[in-house]
Design a protein around this motif. Structure first.
Motif, PDB file in Angstrom:
ATOM      1  N   GLU A  26      14.419 -18.321 -39.336  1.00 51.51           N
ATOM      2  CA  GLU A  26      13.223 -17.855 -38.627  1.00 51.51           C
ATOM      3  C   GLU A  26      12.520 -16.883 -39.562  1.00 51.51           C
ATOM      4  O   GLU A  26      13.125 -15.910 -40.020  1.00 51.51           O
ATOM      5  CB  GLU A  26      13.596 -17.161 -37.313  1.00 51.51           C
ATOM      6  CG  GLU A  26      14.227 -18.075 -36.284  1.00 51.51           C
ATOM      7  CD  GLU A  26      13.285 -19.140 -35.731  1.00 51.51           C
ATOM      8  OE1 GLU A  26      12.045 -19.033 -35.903  1.00 51.51           O
ATOM      9  OE2 GLU A  26      13.789 -20.096 -35.123  1.00 51.51           O
ATOM     10  N   GLU A  28       8.975 -14.541 -40.507  1.00 45.02           N
ATOM     11  CA  GLU A  28       7.739 -13.884 -40.108  1.00 45.02           C
ATOM     12  C   GLU A  28       7.225 -13.217 -41.379  1.00 45.02           C
ATOM     13  O   GLU A  28       8.004 -12.578 -42.094  1.00 45.02           O
ATOM     14  CB  GLU A  28       8.067 -12.852 -39.032  1.00 45.02           C
ATOM     15  CG  GLU A  28       6.923 -12.018 -38.560  1.00 45.02           C
ATOM     16  CD  GLU A  28       7.391 -11.000 -37.526  1.00 45.02           C
ATOM     17  OE1 GLU A  28       7.369 -11.328 -36.336  1.00 45.02           O
ATOM     18  OE2 GLU A  28       7.782  -9.884 -37.940  1.00 45.02           O
ATOM     19  N   GLN A  29       5.948 -13.400 -41.694  1.00 39.65           N
ATOM     20  CA  GLN A  29       5.445 -12.770 -42.906  1.00 39.65           C
ATOM     21  C   GLN A  29       3.979 -12.404 -42.749  1.00 39.65           C
ATOM     22  O   GLN A  29       3.245 -13.046 -42.003  1.00 39.65           O
ATOM     23  CB  GLN A  29       5.661 -13.647 -44.140  1.00 39.65           C
ATOM     24  CG  GLN A  29       4.921 -14.956 -44.136  1.00 39.65           C
ATOM     25  CD  GLN A  29       5.399 -15.877 -45.243  1.00 39.65           C
ATOM     26  OE1 GLN A  29       6.588 -15.972 -45.536  1.00 39.65           O
ATOM     27  NE2 GLN A  29       4.470 -16.589 -45.857  1.00 39.65           N
ATOM     28  N   ARG A  41       8.065  -9.959 -45.699  1.00 41.24           N
ATOM     29  CA  ARG A  41       8.696 -11.081 -44.994  1.00 41.24           C
ATOM     30  C   ARG A  41       9.977 -10.622 -44.313  1.00 41.24           C
ATOM     31  O   ARG A  41      10.749  -9.877 -44.877  1.00 41.24           O
ATOM     32  CB  ARG A  41       9.038 -12.209 -45.969  1.00 41.24           C
ATOM     33  CG  ARG A  41       9.876 -13.326 -45.306  1.00 41.24           C
ATOM     34  CD  ARG A  41      10.274 -14.407 -46.262  1.00 41.24           C
ATOM     35  NE  ARG A  41       9.189 -15.367 -46.396  1.00 41.24           N
ATOM     36  CZ  ARG A  41       9.227 -16.417 -47.209  1.00 41.24           C
ATOM     37  NH1 ARG A  41      10.275 -16.633 -47.972  1.00 41.24           N
ATOM     38  NH2 ARG A  41       8.222 -17.249 -47.267  1.00 41.24           N
ATOM     39  N   ARG A  75       4.273  -3.786 -41.549  1.00 38.48           N
ATOM     40  CA  ARG A  75       3.723  -4.859 -40.706  1.00 38.48           C
ATOM     41  C   ARG A  75       2.454  -4.399 -39.977  1.00 38.48           C
ATOM     42  O   ARG A  75       1.566  -5.199 -39.712  1.00 38.48           O
ATOM     43  CB  ARG A  75       4.782  -5.334 -39.703  1.00 38.48           C
ATOM     44  CG  ARG A  75       4.380  -6.626 -39.008  1.00 38.48           C
ATOM     45  CD  ARG A  75       5.500  -7.179 -38.189  1.00 38.48           C
ATOM     46  NE  ARG A  75       5.684  -6.361 -36.989  1.00 38.48           N
ATOM     47  CZ  ARG A  75       6.463  -6.688 -35.986  1.00 38.48           C
ATOM     48  NH1 ARG A  75       7.180  -7.785 -36.041  1.00 38.48           N
ATOM     49  NH2 ARG A  75       6.574  -5.905 -34.944  1.00 38.48           N
ATOM     50  N   LEU A  82      -0.281 -12.404 -38.763  1.00 40.12           N
ATOM     51  CA  LEU A  82       1.141 -12.559 -39.057  1.00 40.12           C
ATOM     52  C   LEU A  82       1.475 -14.044 -38.949  1.00 40.12           C
ATOM     53  O   LEU A  82       1.089 -14.705 -37.989  1.00 40.12           O
ATOM     54  CB  LEU A  82       1.949 -11.748 -38.052  1.00 40.12           C
ATOM     55  CG  LEU A  82       3.410 -11.510 -38.375  1.00 40.12           C
ATOM     56  CD1 LEU A  82       3.536 -10.628 -39.616  1.00 40.12           C
ATOM     57  CD2 LEU A  82       4.080 -10.819 -37.197  1.00 40.12           C
ATOM     58  N   SER A  84       4.226 -16.942 -38.439  1.00 38.34           N
ATOM     59  CA  SER A  84       5.558 -17.190 -37.888  1.00 38.34           C
ATOM     60  C   SER A  84       5.878 -18.660 -38.084  1.00 38.34           C
ATOM     61  O   SER A  84       5.046 -19.525 -37.797  1.00 38.34           O
ATOM     62  CB  SER A  84       5.605 -16.859 -36.393  1.00 38.34           C
ATOM     63  OG  SER A  84       5.345 -15.493 -36.190  1.00 38.34           O
TER      64      SER A  84
END
Length: 149
Positions: A26, A28-29, A41, A75, A82, A84
């Protein structure tokens, strides 16, 4: 850690039927800058700050570890959206296909990336039949540009 990334990228029209049988991460970045690319990330429970040079198939890349607290702080400062996605790791001969299934910003988008040890190897690669268009030379499919959508 400095390295060079040599990869080809493909649109994938439909996920393989057995996709759920492969391991995945998984991810997210977000992007603090898109020129030059400076990205944060979260991959599962690991956190990174990455710098990437300009380029399409071959780019210089530096990865630095972050703490969760540093990641969460940065973030809040991203430029754009973002991203995902779930990254599936699919064996293919001597390679591992990284198949990204995006949940945002382009929900349902499927992009496959394959990394190589040399430019010659990348140029001689024959993709599997389920791959679609080769978008390696299109900066539109760089995650940094997708984050602007």
């Amino acid at each position: 850690m400095k390295s060079y990334e040599i990869e080809r990228k493909y649109l994938v029209p439909a996920a393989p039927e057995n996709l759920s049988s492969f391991p995945y991460h998984e991810i997210e970045q977000g992007y603090l800058s898109t020129e030059p690319v400076v990205r944060i990330r979260r991959q599962d429970e690991e956190y990174y700050l990455t710098y990437k040079s300009k380029g399409l198939m071959i780019r210089e890349e530096y990865n630095l570890p972050l703490t969760k607290e540093s990641y969460l702080h940065l973030r809040e400062k991203i430029d754009g959206r973002l991203i995902s996605k779930r990254r599936y790791l699919i064996p293919y001969g001597d390679y591992t296909i990284e198949l990204d299934l995006f949940s945002s910003p382009k929900s349902g988008l499927l992009l496959a990336e394959v990394e190589f040890s040399s430019e010659e190897e990348a140029l001689s690669f024959t993709p599997p039949s389920w791959f679609g268009e080769d978008v390696t030379s299109s900066s539109l499919y760089h995650n940094s540009n997708l984050s602007k959508l």
